[in-house]
Design a protein around this motif. Sequence first.
Motif: not given
Length: 270
Positions: A126-142
């Motif tokens: 779950x940590x790996x999945x959240x790291x991926x999600x967090x990076x995707x959020x930052x890349x999209x300006x969130x």
Amino acid sequence: MRYSGLRVIKEALTGHKGWKHAWRDVEPKVQYDYIVIGGGGHGLATAYYLARNHGAKKIAVLEKGWVGGGNIGRNTTIVRSNYLLDGNEPFYEHSLKLWEGLEQDINYNAMISQRGILNLVHSDAQRDAFVRRGNAMILNGADADLLSTETIQKRYPFLNVNNARFPIKGGLAQHRGGTVRHDAVAWGYARAADQLGVDIIQNCEVTGFRIESGKCLGVETSRGYIGGGKVASCVAGSSGRLMAKANMRLPIESHVLQAFVSEGLKPVLP
């Protein structure tokens, strides 16, 4: 009438005799340029932005019950843009930015509180999945903030980070996320749309569509036929059932979602 703190004080001192109805109680007209089916958040927002951003006139919102009495009054109250996929994240980030200025835009207290949202990590996967999600959020300006167990324990001491079944191994925080009172959002949009000339017609269930040569001319309702140049369906989980009345089979299914939501309490003055 514009709402403000001074207005509240004035009405309190004069017996609350100056308040007006938030929106008009109107009879449906024979013909509109736009008919929006559904008086929830999506339908009322559609009507409001049609009128405000695009200068549309002769708009009607048809609600089978009362404004704020449908799905919008029974949801999880969370506003956020912490999504993974590129097709989702920009959409929700734009939505969150609308939330941030909504109360000033429509001059209505929707009880928006950007107190943040935290998704807890309970496993390494779950940590790996959240790291991926967090990076995707930052890349999209969130905004996204990956928190350690120590940080979470310091910020939220009431959490048991060493629970045997669900140990807390970190978390993904979006500090701009928060909560909102969604039925108040419907009331605010209804009031703002009404001030732009939108007719909000309650207790008006759509029972069918009048279609000729492949073109929708209007809708049959529990209050009679109403003609429309364009018709929009904004009925959330009832979309498939409604569009079946127009002989359209939508490639979607509606599923019941159950959620436990605690009620936010305002601070108590001693």
